[in-house]
Design a protein around this motif. Sequence first.
Motif, short mmCIF file in Angstrom:
data_model
loop_
_atom_site.label_atom_id
_atom_site.label_comp_id
_atom_site.label_asym_id
_atom_site.label_seq_id
_atom_site.Cartn_x
_atom_site.Cartn_y
_atom_site.Cartn_z
N PHE A 137 5.46 5.85 2.75
CA PHE A 137 5.78 4.89 3.48
C PHE A 137 5.18 4.95 5.02
CE2 PHE A 137 8.98 4.19 0.03
CZ PHE A 137 8.66 3.00 -0.23
N ALA A 138 4.61 6.24 5.43
CA ALA A 138 4.26 6.35 6.62
C ALA A 138 2.84 5.57 6.83
CB ALA A 138 4.17 7.64 6.78
N LYS A 139 2.78 4.20 7.22
CA LYS A 139 1.42 3.58 7.52
C LYS A 139 1.77 3.10 8.88
CE LYS A 139 1.49 2.56 2.63
NZ LYS A 139 1.39 1.30 1.65
N GLN A 140 0.41 2.76 9.59
CA GLN A 140 0.38 2.36 10.94
C GLN A 140 1.01 1.17 11.25
OE1 GLN A 140 -1.31 3.99 13.28
NE2 GLN A 140 -1.45 5.79 11.75
N PRO A 141 1.95 1.02 12.59
CA PRO A 141 2.73 0.05 12.68
C PRO A 141 1.99 -1.09 13.19
CG PRO A 141 3.12 1.60 14.06
CD PRO A 141 2.17 2.34 13.19
N VAL A 142 2.39 -2.40 12.81
CA VAL A 142 1.87 -3.42 13.63
C VAL A 142 3.06 -4.25 13.82
CG1 VAL A 142 0.35 -5.69 13.37
CG2 VAL A 142 -0.38 -3.41 12.43
N PHE A 143 3.27 -4.63 15.34
CA PHE A 143 4.71 -5.33 15.78
C PHE A 143 3.83 -6.64 16.43
CE2 PHE A 143 5.66 -1.09 16.00
CZ PHE A 143 6.76 -0.96 15.13
N ARG B 147 8.89 -11.31 -11.53
CA ARG B 147 7.89 -10.99 -12.26
C ARG B 147 8.03 -9.41 -12.58
NH1 ARG B 147 5.86 -11.33 -7.20
NH2 ARG B 147 4.66 -9.35 -6.22
N LYS B 148 7.54 -8.69 -13.60
CA LYS B 148 7.87 -7.44 -13.89
C LYS B 148 7.07 -6.32 -12.84
CE LYS B 148 8.82 -7.74 -18.97
NZ LYS B 148 8.38 -7.48 -20.14
N ASP B 149 6.03 -6.89 -12.29
CA ASP B 149 5.51 -5.95 -11.39
C ASP B 149 5.97 -5.84 -9.93
OD1 ASP B 149 4.56 -8.34 -10.62
OD2 ASP B 149 2.69 -7.95 -10.36
N PHE B 150 7.23 -6.52 -9.93
CA PHE B 150 7.86 -6.63 -8.63
C PHE B 150 8.71 -5.52 -8.54
CE2 PHE B 150 11.12 -8.02 -5.53
CZ PHE B 150 10.29 -8.46 -4.59
N SER B 151 8.33 -4.57 -7.49
CA SER B 151 9.20 -3.31 -7.20
C SER B 151 10.34 -3.54 -6.26
CB SER B 151 8.43 -2.19 -6.79
OG SER B 151 9.23 -1.01 -6.61
N ALA B 152 11.57 -3.83 -6.61
CA ALA B 152 12.63 -4.21 -5.62
C ALA B 152 13.34 -2.78 -5.35
CB ALA B 152 13.71 -5.17 -6.21
N LEU B 153 12.69 -2.27 -4.22
CA LEU B 153 13.29 -0.87 -3.70
C LEU B 153 14.70 -1.06 -3.21
CD1 LEU B 153 10.30 0.77 -1.97
CD2 LEU B 153 11.35 1.55 -4.05
N ASN C 93 8.76 -14.89 1.12
CA ASN C 93 8.14 -13.64 2.01
C ASN C 93 8.49 -14.05 3.61
OD1 ASN C 93 5.92 -12.03 3.76
ND2 ASN C 93 6.49 -11.00 1.81
N ILE C 94 9.36 -13.38 4.06
CA ILE C 94 9.68 -13.86 5.47
C ILE C 94 9.00 -12.70 6.33
CG2 ILE C 94 11.79 -14.97 4.94
CD1 ILE C 94 13.47 -12.53 5.81
N HIS C 95 8.69 -11.43 6.06
CA HIS C 95 8.16 -10.42 6.82
C HIS C 95 7.26 -9.59 6.06
CE1 HIS C 95 10.76 -10.74 10.25
NE2 HIS C 95 11.84 -10.73 9.22
N SER C 96 5.76 -9.73 6.28
CA SER C 96 4.89 -9.43 5.75
C SER C 96 5.00 -7.66 5.72
CB SER C 96 3.49 -9.66 6.28
OG SER C 96 3.21 -8.99 7.52
N PHE C 97 4.18 -6.95 4.84
CA PHE C 97 4.19 -5.62 4.86
C PHE C 97 3.59 -5.08 5.84
CE2 PHE C 97 1.99 -1.47 3.53
CZ PHE C 97 3.30 -0.96 3.13
N LYS C 98 2.75 -5.75 6.74
CA LYS C 98 2.15 -5.35 8.00
C LYS C 98 3.24 -5.21 8.98
CE LYS C 98 -2.69 -6.50 7.48
NZ LYS C 98 -3.75 -7.29 8.23
N GLN C 99 4.27 -6.13 9.00
CA GLN C 99 5.24 -6.15 9.99
C GLN C 99 6.37 -5.43 9.52
OE1 GLN C 99 5.98 -10.60 9.27
NE2 GLN C 99 5.81 -10.90 11.53
N ASP D 140 5.09 -2.10 -0.94
CA ASP D 140 3.89 -2.85 -0.76
C ASP D 140 3.60 -4.22 -0.40
OD1 ASP D 140 2.75 -0.15 -0.67
OD2 ASP D 140 2.16 -0.33 -2.87
N GLU D 141 4.80 -5.01 -0.36
CA GLU D 141 4.86 -6.45 -0.14
C GLU D 141 5.69 -6.77 0.94
OE1 GLU D 141 4.87 -8.98 -3.60
OE2 GLU D 141 5.19 -7.30 -4.89
#
Length: 892
Positions: free
Chosen positions: A18-24, A217-223, A252-258, A238-239
């Motif tokens: 999960f360590a990806k570059q932060p965007v705020f 949907r089945k490809d939705f990974s609900a962590l 979707n209220i907060h994107s993956f980039k957020q 990833d969503e």
Amino acid sequence: MTKVSLKFFCYLLFLFLFAKQPVFSQSGPSTSFENPEVAQNYVMEIWNNSKGLPQNAVFAMEMDNFGYLWTATEEGLARFDGKILTVFDQDRNPEMLEQTYYNFFKTAEGIWAAGDRSIALLNKNIKTVIDCSEITDNALIRAIAENGNGGLLIGNQKGQIFSLDNGTFTALPFWNPDVPLEIFGFYQLKTSILLVGTSKGIYELNQQTSQVKLVTRKDFSALKIFGNSNRIYVYADDEGIFQLDEDYRLENIHSFKQSNMIYPPSLIVDSENSIWASSIESGLIKLTDGNTTQVYYPELQTYTVRKIIKEKENLYLGTLGKGFAIVKPAKIKQLNREVLKEKNIKPIYQTSDSSIWIGTKSDGIYRLKNGKINSWKDSDGLLQNRVNTIGSANRKVYVGSIAGVSIIDQQKGQIIGYLTKENGLQSNYVYAIFRDSKNWLWILTRAGGIHYIDEKGSFHQVELPERYSRTSFISIMELDNKQVLIGSVNEGFFRFENEQLIENQSLPLPMSENLIYSMYEDDAGDLWFATHGGIVLYQRGEFKILKKQNGLKSRSVFSIIADDKSGIWTTNNFGVQYFPNSELEKFKNNTEKDFFIGNNYYDDSHGMPNSETNGLIFPSALKDYSGEIWIPTVEGVGIIQSSSLKDEESKDFLFTWDYVQVGGQKIDIENEIVIPKGERIFQVTFSLIDIESPDRYSFFYRISKTSEEWHPINENRLLNFTGLKPGNYTLQVKVLTHGKIEQIYSLPIQVKATLFESLAFKILVLIAIGILFYFIVKYYYTIRMKRKLESMVNQRTAELSNANGKLKKALSEIERKNKVLIDITWHQSHLVRAPLTKAMGISQLLSQNIDFQEIDLSKDELEQELLKTLEQLDQIVRNTHSMSENIKNNEN
């Protein structure tokens, strides 16, 4: 590799994924002095292994139904009530099947802690432990929820769900996903309906209808599925973060980039619908209305936060390596100026243009005006960098030190002159500068120095009696009647009218305590003095002292400041105390020596830079024009911003009886305590749960049948009892908040008696003792009577023997006398018989009319012969009597 090491490796791998570059979208990392969220407005407490936590890596954290904060570490569980950490591990709690638990699941029953092969129910104490080995073979427990029938539903890493009823595990028959999946968690919607978050979508599980349906949907990974009573959110791999509505539509209220730097297991939502999460790199992330803010706490440095709990305004953070931290709003704020941070602050003063002037111990004087800060030091012309007092008059600021007074032009900010001994001061050691209502500027020094500069600018020194020539004057105030009151060292207070001394009163304190740091006049005109020996009240010519035993935190009190006529704030070596006027009135009218005044107390745990405030300065605290109170401490300035502090409620706590330890066992306390037969040593513990302000309480106890006196309880909240006799008792614990009684809690205690201690046994023993006593007494009196009778018999026998001897002797004597008498009688009978016969014969002859010639004797001769015979007989009788008299005399 051990299971613990494997899990730690998996955790690091998870962080890496999960360590990806932060965007705020709003702001980058902020320090505690730039971000209003976390600036000087918070205080943080850190609890680690040096304070009782088993180990510093927190795997899980949750609050149970009683309000205890539970943490799970590698070395055991810990329970926190705001003051005390209680550790639960296999050494102390052998019922635990393992030492380490990794996840907590909150239910109506309490917290279910999940380990490698067992689960444990936590609610005040460990309620039960269940062996789950049969369903955890190479599969971690990922989810626990109630099944609506008094049992549990347990989901594991393999995607299996088991129902636990009456100690038996059964695979849930209607859970049959058509694809292999991994379960991430449960989210309870209703008693019979819950959501199952998986790697292949979200499923609705209806236990009442025994139905399961896929709602995404089945490809939705609900962590992570999380939410509050208003909203439900889902973090998807990833969503990003989605809001889930009642019809299971995802927005979707907060994107993956957020949100890509979020550590998903830490996600929560607070009561204001703000989402909080841990940042994988450092700090926290707060998501509000589509905006992202990073919150950074310098105290935690780069320690990863694994778990977040948000309760009211408090944050509870479980970390990897730092223990757990509690972040609270600061009740006393700190001055937001880096240049004054951690400086030893002396007097604080406000001039007529609202500027705040702050003196320091060794760094000169500072001015805060219109958001700007200026300073003056000895290099700028200040007489000395140590500032004792500040005052102002006629647009000039007077700065007193131990070298005299420096004068600063208030408008130009320039040093324009000095006052020293050369200018007329009695001493260069200046204690106080004060402007009265007549615009006189009073200057107090050592060596009997009382001076004033009048409204025309003329300098004067007040003449004092010679006895005060060495007195130090350290505080000053103006009374409502315009008289000036001056406090001193060792000489009490001095009252002046104009410049004339009209009264001097010494305080009833020892010399070492007789220092008047500050003075206050209340609405009734009574005077209060802050001294080195407590607070002294002067009322109608009488003194009364409020000391530590009456509720003061410290012997020394440096300042007294009124707050909107509702009470007073005082400063001391340990912080700040607030006393409401109602309590001051109680003190005035109370005559008891053990009177305890109600108060509120604040220190560095409430936001002060340091708990030690400064004294022997003037002014020793400041209430500014807006009503805020500025407190000088040895490490900065504390600011009391609102009078709401003094009105805070102290009822927000939970008292609960914890457990009783007896016979080597800990027993959870429900309604009463029953001490088994033969046990006389036991311990009773209780908790008072208040994480907000745990230091404001004190406790006392007493137990019926033993004492009516209240005894103090130490901080560990544990009571030891030894040697209580069998019977029924009532244990009472009294809770005081700042000296006021909040509540008295009672607990029945029954001490069971053994057979030998039972009433029936005691009655039997008493009866047996009575019977034994009866027989002993009877035997005693029998023996005694026997001995008495024997003695009497012996005595009587002796008496009889003696009497018998005497009798024998008497008989012998009688026999002897009888023999003598017989002999006498026989002898006398022979002597008497002849004359008696002769006399009788003559008498017969004389009585008969016989012829006396026949016997050759005449009548007269016979009569003469009779007379001789009788005389002879009389002589014999006399001789006999004489012989008996001789015998009697011989006996005597």
